[in-house]
Motif scaffolding. Structure first.
Motif, mmCIF file in Angstrom:
data_model
loop_
_atom_site.group_PDB
_atom_site.id
_atom_site.type_symbol
_atom_site.label_atom_id
_atom_site.label_comp_id
_atom_site.label_asym_id
_atom_site.label_seq_id
_atom_site.Cartn_x
_atom_site.Cartn_y
_atom_site.Cartn_z
ATOM 1 N N ALA A 188 -4.977 5.623 -0.970
ATOM 2 C CA ALA A 188 -4.994 5.121 0.412
ATOM 3 C C ALA A 188 -6.194 4.209 0.646
ATOM 4 O O ALA A 188 -6.141 3.305 1.481
ATOM 5 C CB ALA A 188 -5.009 6.290 1.396
ATOM 6 N N SER A 189 -7.283 4.454 -0.100
ATOM 7 C CA SER A 189 -8.468 3.622 0.154
ATOM 8 C C SER A 189 -8.462 2.349 -0.689
ATOM 9 O O SER A 189 -9.453 1.631 -0.740
ATOM 10 C CB SER A 189 -9.747 4.432 -0.069
ATOM 11 N N SER A 190 -7.322 2.052 -1.327
ATOM 12 C CA SER A 190 -7.298 0.851 -2.163
ATOM 13 C C SER A 190 -7.314 -0.442 -1.352
ATOM 14 O O SER A 190 -7.597 -1.502 -1.877
ATOM 15 C CB SER A 190 -6.075 0.876 -3.095
ATOM 16 N N LEU A 196 0.839 -1.198 0.000
ATOM 17 C CA LEU A 196 0.000 0.000 0.000
ATOM 18 C C LEU A 196 0.879 1.256 0.000
ATOM 19 O O LEU A 196 0.657 2.204 -0.752
ATOM 20 C CB LEU A 196 -0.892 -0.016 1.255
ATOM 21 N N ASN A 197 1.910 1.225 0.809
ATOM 22 C CA ASN A 197 2.801 2.381 0.909
ATOM 23 C C ASN A 197 3.489 2.663 -0.429
ATOM 24 O O ASN A 197 3.612 3.816 -0.836
ATOM 25 C CB ASN A 197 3.832 2.137 2.017
ATOM 26 N N ILE A 208 -7.255 9.051 6.808
ATOM 27 C CA ILE A 208 -7.165 9.780 5.533
ATOM 28 C C ILE A 208 -8.271 9.314 4.589
ATOM 29 O O ILE A 208 -8.919 10.100 3.912
ATOM 30 C CB ILE A 208 -5.770 9.519 4.887
ATOM 31 N N THR A 209 -8.484 7.999 4.593
ATOM 32 C CA THR A 209 -9.535 7.442 3.741
ATOM 33 C C THR A 209 -10.897 7.995 4.133
ATOM 34 O O THR A 209 -11.719 8.338 3.290
ATOM 35 C CB THR A 209 -9.565 5.905 3.900
ATOM 36 N N LYS A 210 -11.113 8.090 5.448
ATOM 37 C CA LYS A 210 -12.402 8.545 5.940
ATOM 38 C C LYS A 210 -12.635 10.024 5.570
ATOM 39 O O LYS A 210 -13.755 10.435 5.303
ATOM 40 C CB LYS A 210 -12.434 8.362 7.471
ATOM 41 N N LEU A 211 -11.562 10.784 5.576
ATOM 42 C CA LEU A 211 -11.684 12.207 5.260
ATOM 43 C C LEU A 211 -11.850 12.458 3.767
ATOM 44 O O LEU A 211 -12.345 13.518 3.369
ATOM 45 C CB LEU A 211 -10.406 12.933 5.674
ATOM 46 N N GLY A 212 -11.388 11.495 2.960
ATOM 47 C CA GLY A 212 -11.323 11.680 1.512
ATOM 48 C C GLY A 212 -12.541 12.351 0.889
ATOM 49 O O GLY A 212 -12.416 13.403 0.262
ATOM 50 N N PRO A 213 -13.735 11.765 1.073
ATOM 51 C CA PRO A 213 -14.905 12.317 0.388
ATOM 52 C C PRO A 213 -15.155 13.782 0.752
ATOM 53 O O PRO A 213 -15.549 14.578 -0.092
ATOM 54 C CB PRO A 213 -16.062 11.446 0.900
ATOM 55 N N TYR A 214 -14.871 14.131 1.991
ATOM 56 C CA TYR A 214 -15.106 15.505 2.431
ATOM 57 C C TYR A 214 -14.108 16.471 1.788
ATOM 58 O O TYR A 214 -14.466 17.544 1.295
ATOM 59 C CB TYR A 214 -15.044 15.550 3.965
ATOM 60 N N LEU A 215 -12.854 16.073 1.756
ATOM 61 C CA LEU A 215 -11.811 16.978 1.255
ATOM 62 C C LEU A 215 -11.849 17.160 -0.252
ATOM 63 O O LEU A 215 -11.475 18.197 -0.775
ATOM 64 C CB LEU A 215 -10.424 16.445 1.636
#
Ligand SMILES: Cc1cc2nc3c(=O)[nH]c(=O)nc-3n(C[C@H](O)[C@H](O)[C@H](O)COP(=O)(O)OP(=O)(O)OC[C@H]3O[C@@H](n4cnc5c(N)ncnc54)[C@H](O)[C@@H]3O)c2cc1C
Length: 593
Positions: free
Chosen positions: A358-360, A35-36, A321-328
């Motif tokens: 990151a959400s992969s 992932l990294n 970061i994944t959780k924030l994604g849709p908002y940002l």
């Protein structure tokens, strides 16, 4: 749940435990490393090329360490940070700890409200440099909210902090060490009471409990701490300086163990700092910046739990970061640069590249399992208090650059915890929930962890190489043995990070490394099939080639030595600092032949 590369975990083992990450195979080391590798290029691009993410606002100089002062005999100021070398005065000024720890690059004061209004596009009036998009850097909203896990940077009314360039001040070796640094780390672990030895009775707790599994035990521990927090809250009414976690007499009932998620976050952060200072290390006698294997071995290689905590943090931040994604990344979601729509769009696109990658790996960390019982609010309060406590401790760090990155990273983890535990997925994504400082801290902390993971992998390869060479030398020194031995896998295990006990996870395997190891194995097997005489002939041929090559190289080598020594002589004669000698004489090693 995601299957690991090495084993498929039982469904419920992963389901109950955020701790299962890394240690129990919800996401194995290699899954996180893969992932990294996928996220890192986009993440580096984001933090290195956008004005928004490469500048941080922080109050570095106007806050006093609230826990001790010099009069108490525990010194946290730069003046009394013990330097790593006894003879610091003998080395050039630029390599000394005091210089290395100093902040570099331009700094800008936070503009007052009047200037902000008058100069909406250039509120800093060029003080960070002409090319910097200031509307992407300045933080307009100073308000804090009670959901903060860390001390808001604008808490003190006296100073609103400075804007500094993170690119000009990389996190690396500074020479900050000794009593000052030790006091801070001690306080971080001790004040938060995660030392097992402090609470000898604690190990028996949890016996007879109906809770099962490591995460459930963690929650029980945090739950038990709630009672202690109440006592502390009462004490704080009389004495506001009472530490947030201190000895109350209730410890015997408190499973105050390192198992807690909080401990893993702190230890993982410590491991990441250690990784960077070992990777970007200054040899203070030669002035060369280079990875320091000795440093890595002493602080990390022998401590798989520390490395595991680092990976744990990587998973935790990935989830935030994944959780924030849709908002940002929503068009009208978050404005990065108020005065520059094109930079704003560019920054958003770069954020999106990170959050998408990151959400992969889905469901890398399931925070919804935490704080679920009736006492949820007090547990959250406990977490928040601990984080505020650690944030405040960063003001006791006696080296500017270390303090900058210490503050940024505690703020980053604080933000991750806030995102994970305070925001529902149902929260209206339109609400601007995070401050600029928090976002910058979160993504830069993620980038720190990302480069730590990469550095650890490289260090591991280097250790393997070192072990491989040692083994080769050993074998070649004892040819009789060598010929008789039937080879097994003739290399040291490259898994330098043993899987934590009870873990189904093998340490990471890099495909390139694996291929190299396989090739090595084949070569070695071939080597063992040869007779002793053949080997001797082969060695003599190699030796002749080596001698001939040395003769060819000799003029260049001699010229290098003569010119280096002449320069040193001239420097000595003129009273300038003399360059360290860049050549030595030694016998060739067997593996060089
Ligand atoms: C907030 C902060 C930021 C810093 N930033 C920098 C920096 O940017 N550059 C720099 O050169 N120095 C930095 N330092 C100093 C650095 O972290 C070390 O303190 C210093 O190099 C001395 O190292 P040490 O070997 O004495 O052990 P330390 O790293 O000081 O560790 C102290 C003790 O903590 C325990 N420990 C160590 N690592 C872990 C872990 N991961 N988990 C649990 N326990 C652990 C060990 O028992 C160890 O003896 C920073 C210090 C602090 C407090």
């Amino acid at each position: 749940q995601i299957p690991s590369d090495n084993s498929t975990p039982p469904q419920d083992a992963c389901a109950i435990s955020p701790k299962a990450i890394v240690s129990d195979a919800c996401a194995s080391y290699s899954t996180l490393e893969r992932l990294n590798r996928n996220v890192k290029p986009a993440l580096d691009e984001l933090v290195q090329t956008t004005d928004f993410f490469s500048h941080y606002r922080v109050n570095l100089f106007h806050k006093k360490c609230p826990f001790w002062d010099d009069e108490n005999g525990i010194c946290g100021n730069v003046a009394c940070a013990v330097e790593t070398l006894d003879n610091e005065e003998d080395i050039p000024l630029v390599w000394r700890a005091k210089e290395l720890g100093k902040l570099e690059g331009p700094r800008a004061r936070h503009p007052g409200k009047v200037v902000q209004k008058r100069e909406p596009v250039r509120p800093l009036q060029g003080s960070l440099g002409e090319g910097v998009g200031e509307s992407c850097v300045v933080e307009y909203d100073d308000e804090c909210d009670e959901r903060d896990y860390c001390v808001p940077e604008d808490e003190s009314a006296s100073s609103k902090g400075d804007y500094v360039s993170l690119l000009r001040n990389p996190e690396r070796f500074t020479g900050y060490a000794g009593d000052g640094a030790k006091s801070v780390w001690d306080a971080v672990y001790r004040e938060n009471c995660f030392q097992k030895s402090s609470f000898p009775n604690s190990a028996s707790l949890g016996m007879g409990t109906s809770l099962k599994g490591p995460a459930a035990m963690d929650f029980k521990a945090v739950l038990d701490a709630a009672g202690r927090q109440q006592v502390l809250a009462q004490q704080r009414e009389h004495n506001p300086l009472t530490p947030f976690v201190a000895n109350t007499g209730l410890e015997a009932e408190d499973e105050c163990l390192e198992k807690r998620v909080f401990y893993r976050v702190i230890s993982g952060m410590h491991a990441s700092i250690s990784t960077h200072l070992c990777w970007d290390f200054l040899n203070q006698t030669t002035g060369k910046w280079q990875p320091n294997m000795k440093c890595y071995k002493a602080r990390l290689h022998g401590f798989p739990d520390r490395i595991s905590n680092l990976y744990f943090n990587y998973a935790l931040l990935t989830r935030a970061i994944t959780k924030l994604g849709p908002y940002l990344t929503k068009q009208q979601g978050y404005t990065f640069c108020t005065g520059d729509p094109s930079q704003d769009a560019e920054t958003r696109a770069k954020v999106m590249a990170v959050t998408e990658k990151a959400s992969s790996v889905p469901q890398i960390f399931d925070e919804s399992l935490m704080f679920k019982n009736g006492e949820g609010p007090s547990l959250k309060e406990d977490f928040r208090n601990r984080f505020r406590n650690v944030s405040r401790l960063m003001d006791c760090v006696g080296c500017d650059k270390c303090r900058l990155w210490g503050k940024l990273q505690t703020a980053g983890y604080g933000t991750a915890l806030k995102v994970l535990f305070e925001f529902d997925n149902n929260d209206d994504p339109q609400v601007p929930v995070l401050k600029r400082t928090e976002l910058v801290a979160l993504f830069n902390t993620y980038a720190r962890l990302s480069s730590s993971l990469t550095a650890i992998q490289k260090f591991r390869t280097m250790v393997d190489g070192e072990n491989g060479n040692a083994k080769l030398e050993e074998e070649q020194d004892t040819p009789a043995q060598q010929i008789n031995v039937v080879s097994g896998r003739g290399r040291t295990p490259h898994a330098a990070v043993p899987a934590p006990s009870g873990s189904a996870v093998a340490a990471p395997e890099d495909p390139a490394l694996e291929k190299k190891h396989n090739d090595d194995d084949k070569e070695e097997q071939h080597h063992h099939r040869k007779s002793g005489a053949e080997l001797e002939v082969e060695r003599i041929i190699k030796l002749i080639k080596f001698i001939l090559a040395s003769w060819v190289k000799f003029p260049m080598v001699a010229w290098g030595i003569i010119s280096s020594e002449t320069t040193r002589l001239v420097q000595f004669y003129l009273g300038l600092p003399v360059n360290p000698r860049n050549w030595t004489m030694r016998m060739p090693r067997v593996d060089e032949l």
